[in-house]
Design a protein around this motif. Structure first.
Motif, mmCIF file in Angstrom:
data_model
loop_
_atom_site.group_PDB
_atom_site.id
_atom_site.type_symbol
_atom_site.label_atom_id
_atom_site.label_comp_id
_atom_site.label_asym_id
_atom_site.label_seq_id
_atom_site.Cartn_x
_atom_site.Cartn_y
_atom_site.Cartn_z
ATOM 1 N N PHE A 117 7.307 29.155 33.730
ATOM 2 C CA PHE A 117 6.549 28.973 34.974
ATOM 3 C C PHE A 117 5.098 29.400 34.784
ATOM 4 O O PHE A 117 4.163 28.689 35.184
ATOM 5 C CB PHE A 117 7.205 29.789 36.089
ATOM 6 C CG PHE A 117 6.405 29.850 37.355
ATOM 7 C CD1 PHE A 117 6.227 28.730 38.146
ATOM 8 C CD2 PHE A 117 5.819 31.048 37.768
ATOM 9 C CE1 PHE A 117 5.478 28.786 39.321
ATOM 10 C CE2 PHE A 117 5.079 31.113 38.931
ATOM 11 C CZ PHE A 117 4.913 29.976 39.709
ATOM 12 N N LEU A 118 4.878 30.549 34.138
ATOM 13 C CA LEU A 118 3.515 31.033 33.935
ATOM 14 C C LEU A 118 2.726 30.068 33.052
ATOM 15 O O LEU A 118 1.562 29.758 33.346
ATOM 16 C CB LEU A 118 3.535 32.421 33.305
ATOM 17 C CG LEU A 118 2.159 33.003 32.949
ATOM 18 C CD1 LEU A 118 1.240 33.033 34.168
ATOM 19 C CD2 LEU A 118 2.301 34.393 32.355
ATOM 20 N N GLU A 119 3.338 29.574 31.979
ATOM 21 C CA GLU A 119 2.600 28.650 31.118
ATOM 22 C C GLU A 119 2.323 27.324 31.815
ATOM 23 O O GLU A 119 1.318 26.662 31.513
ATOM 24 C CB GLU A 119 3.345 28.435 29.804
ATOM 25 C CG GLU A 119 3.329 29.675 28.916
ATOM 26 C CD GLU A 119 3.519 29.379 27.441
ATOM 27 O OE1 GLU A 119 2.953 30.114 26.614
ATOM 28 O OE2 GLU A 119 4.242 28.399 27.129
ATOM 29 N N ALA A 120 3.173 26.936 32.757
ATOM 30 C CA ALA A 120 2.891 25.733 33.551
ATOM 31 C C ALA A 120 1.648 25.946 34.413
ATOM 32 O O ALA A 120 0.841 25.034 34.604
ATOM 33 C CB ALA A 120 4.093 25.378 34.421
ATOM 34 N N ILE A 121 1.481 27.166 34.937
ATOM 35 C CA ILE A 121 0.275 27.492 35.705
ATOM 36 C C ILE A 121 -0.948 27.448 34.802
ATOM 37 O O ILE A 121 -1.977 26.852 35.144
ATOM 38 C CB ILE A 121 0.398 28.890 36.350
ATOM 39 C CG1 ILE A 121 1.519 28.909 37.394
ATOM 40 C CG2 ILE A 121 -0.932 29.307 36.998
ATOM 41 C CD1 ILE A 121 1.805 30.284 37.954
ATOM 42 N N LEU A 122 -0.842 28.071 33.638
ATOM 43 C CA LEU A 122 -1.979 28.154 32.728
ATOM 44 C C LEU A 122 -2.336 26.806 32.110
ATOM 45 O O LEU A 122 -3.401 26.660 31.512
ATOM 46 C CB LEU A 122 -1.685 29.165 31.619
ATOM 47 C CG LEU A 122 -1.420 30.606 32.078
ATOM 48 C CD1 LEU A 122 -1.160 31.503 30.877
ATOM 49 C CD2 LEU A 122 -2.577 31.144 32.917
ATOM 50 N N ASN A 123 -1.449 25.822 32.258
ATOM 51 C CA ASN A 123 -1.745 24.469 31.794
ATOM 52 C C ASN A 123 -2.363 23.613 32.890
ATOM 53 O O ASN A 123 -2.759 22.473 32.641
ATOM 54 C CB ASN A 123 -0.463 23.784 31.289
ATOM 55 C CG ASN A 123 -0.729 22.402 30.726
ATOM 56 O OD1 ASN A 123 -1.622 22.237 29.887
ATOM 57 N ND2 ASN A 123 0.006 21.402 31.181
ATOM 58 N N ASN A 124 -2.455 24.162 34.108
ATOM 59 C CA ASN A 124 -2.988 23.424 35.254
ATOM 60 C C ASN A 124 -4.477 23.737 35.405
ATOM 61 O O ASN A 124 -4.856 24.830 35.815
ATOM 62 C CB ASN A 124 -2.220 23.805 36.521
ATOM 63 C CG ASN A 124 -2.595 22.956 37.712
ATOM 64 O OD1 ASN A 124 -3.770 22.774 38.024
ATOM 65 N ND2 ASN A 124 -1.592 22.424 38.392
ATOM 66 N N GLU A 125 -5.308 22.778 35.059
ATOM 67 C CA GLU A 125 -6.752 23.002 35.053
ATOM 68 C C GLU A 125 -7.267 23.432 36.421
ATOM 69 O O GLU A 125 -8.130 24.311 36.517
ATOM 70 C CB GLU A 125 -7.464 21.730 34.604
ATOM 71 C CG GLU A 125 -8.977 21.861 34.524
ATOM 72 C CD GLU A 125 -9.649 20.619 33.982
ATOM 73 O OE1 GLU A 125 -10.888 20.597 33.920
ATOM 74 O OE2 GLU A 125 -8.915 19.664 33.617
ATOM 75 N N HIS A 126 -6.743 22.818 37.479
ATOM 76 C CA HIS A 126 -7.222 23.144 38.827
ATOM 77 C C HIS A 126 -6.878 24.583 39.203
ATOM 78 O O HIS A 126 -7.701 25.291 39.798
ATOM 79 C CB HIS A 126 -6.629 22.170 39.847
ATOM 80 C CG HIS A 126 -7.025 20.744 39.618
ATOM 81 N ND1 HIS A 126 -8.321 20.304 39.747
ATOM 82 C CD2 HIS A 126 -6.294 19.658 39.249
ATOM 83 C CE1 HIS A 126 -8.385 19.015 39.486
ATOM 84 N NE2 HIS A 126 -7.162 18.595 39.175
ATOM 85 N N LEU A 127 -5.674 25.027 38.848
ATOM 86 C CA LEU A 127 -5.279 26.399 39.167
ATOM 87 C C LEU A 127 -6.068 27.404 38.338
ATOM 88 O O LEU A 127 -6.498 28.442 38.858
ATOM 89 C CB LEU A 127 -3.778 26.577 38.942
ATOM 90 C CG LEU A 127 -2.852 25.850 39.923
ATOM 91 C CD1 LEU A 127 -1.395 26.026 39.514
ATOM 92 C CD2 LEU A 127 -3.069 26.347 41.343
ATOM 93 N N VAL A 128 -6.284 27.093 37.069
ATOM 94 C CA VAL A 128 -7.069 28.000 36.217
ATOM 95 C C VAL A 128 -8.497 28.088 36.735
ATOM 96 O O VAL A 128 -9.077 29.180 36.824
ATOM 97 C CB VAL A 128 -7.042 27.526 34.746
ATOM 98 C CG1 VAL A 128 -8.021 28.335 33.906
ATOM 99 C CG2 VAL A 128 -5.630 27.655 34.178
ATOM 100 N N ASP A 129 -9.078 26.950 37.096
ATOM 101 C CA ASP A 129 -10.434 26.948 37.650
ATOM 102 C C ASP A 129 -10.506 27.714 38.966
ATOM 103 O O ASP A 129 -11.555 28.261 39.320
ATOM 104 C CB ASP A 129 -10.927 25.517 37.862
ATOM 105 C CG ASP A 129 -11.305 24.834 36.552
ATOM 106 O OD1 ASP A 129 -11.468 25.542 35.542
ATOM 107 O OD2 ASP A 129 -11.427 23.594 36.546
ATOM 108 N N ALA A 130 -9.387 27.749 39.690
ATOM 109 C CA ALA A 130 -9.341 28.476 40.962
ATOM 110 C C ALA A 130 -9.130 29.973 40.762
ATOM 111 O O ALA A 130 -9.074 30.724 41.746
ATOM 112 C CB ALA A 130 -8.231 27.910 41.847
ATOM 113 N N GLY A 131 -9.029 30.402 39.507
ATOM 114 C CA GLY A 131 -8.934 31.838 39.240
ATOM 115 C C GLY A 131 -7.573 32.326 38.808
ATOM 116 O O GLY A 131 -7.392 33.537 38.572
#
Length: 331
Positions: free
Chosen positions: A155-169
């Motif tokens: 689940f965490l790596e799926a978040i870290l692969n999401n450019e929009h979520l990473v850009d959102a902090g």
């Protein structure tokens, strides 16, 4: 994020003449399907949805059927639009109540809804797509504690692969900061371990699963595991191309997870190009192992150990490069 609910649904009152009139109408019942006790969807629209879409919309309807309960677990991940591994095919809608309040009687819901009796702080939940969900920091903790470290890791790596979520902090620093504020609460050490192993840009939860199993296999723990190692090759036309291996072990064993999505369009052409590139990589001195997601749990580690035993003196061709996936790769 996702668009408006892709089917027509109705919210019937808890009681009264209108509700009874609908439930007594055989034709109306035939044309609708129960999503929750009070929400009904047009059957022809709802049944066209994929299983994961049905789960997501059912989660939203459950959330809208409560006054204060907050979605957590895989249901919250679905609303956030984040992929999960969910190896056990868990399909219950998980809920928490803010402030550590005691859950209502289970008789208010059928077995498809599960309440967690745990403290949920004021800053650990909010509104996303008009649905009450736990924060991503809290969601990582909940998934890890309820469904296991592997599920939390994927689940965490799926978040870290999401450019929009990473850009959102939502970076590794965000999750480290969240855990530090929990002040060593239950589960914090497990989540810190997960964050430490997590990488950015891992494209599939199945790749995450394969790497996790390798990293935690005692017989392989001393060997380096490289995610997305790059190898430059030339195609039949002479053009240089770069192939990213899902995983590279021992410096010479490439592991590829054969997901089905890439074969949907023109599968014969995709497969042919894939095999041509694989042959070129093998000619450079690498060995390739392909495995399907459904076979990872049982077959991956034994296959790796067999190949390693058959090639005890093999060395790396040294023709690959390693990417730094410990830092955001976007922007």
């Amino acid at each position: 994020m996702h668009p408006t609910t892709p089917f027509t649904y109705y919210r019937l009152p808890h009681k009264g003449k209108l509700r009874q009139a609908c439930l007594d109408n055989d034709q109306w019942l035939a044309e609708h399907v129960v999503v929750t006790k009070n929400f009904y969807a047009k059957r022809r629209d709802y049944e066209q949805l994929k299983p994961w879409e049905k789960f997501r919309w059912r989660a939203e309807m459950v959330a809208k059927s409560t006054r204060t309960a907050v979605l957590t677990g895989f249901a919250a991940a679905a609303v956030w639009g984040i992929s999960t591994l969910n190896d056990q095919r868990y399909n219950k809608i998980e809920l928490s109540l803010p402030g550590g309040r005691k859950p209502p009687s289970q008789q208010q819901w059928d077995e498809s809804v599960q309440y967690h009796y745990t403290y949920l702080g004021e800053k650990e939940h909010g509104i996303f797509n008009n649905v009450r969900v736990v924060s991503l920091g809290r969601l990582l903790v909940d998934i890890t504690l309820t469904h296991g470290e592997l599920e939390g890791f994927a689940f965490l790596e799926a978040i870290l692969n999401n450019e929009h979520l990473v850009d959102a902090g939502y970076t590794k620093e965000y999750f480290y900061s969240y855990i530090s504020k929990r002040k060593a609460q239950w589960g914090s050490k497990k989540v810190l371990k997960i964050i430490g192993h997590a990488l950015y840009g891992i494209e599939s939860v199945h790749e995450s699963k394969a790497r996790w199993l390798i990293l935690h296999e005692p017989k392989l723990k001393h060997h380096e595991v490289i995610a997305q190692a790059r190898i430059s090759t030339k195609n039949q036309s002479g053009w240089e191309t770069t192939k990213e291996l899902d995983l590279l072990l021992f410096g010479w064993l490439g592991v590829e997870i054969d997901g089905e999505t890439k074969y949907y369009n023109n599968p014969a052409q995709v497969l042919r190009k894939e095999r041509e590139q694989e042959t070129t990589i093998q000619n450079l001195g690498y060995h390739m192992l392909r495995i399907k997601p459904k076979d990872i749990t049982v077959q991956l580690i034994p296959a790796i150990q067999t190949i390693l035993n058959q090639n005890p003196q093999r060395i790396s061709p040294g023709k690959h490069t390693k990417r730094d996936l410990n830092e955001p790769i976007y922007g």
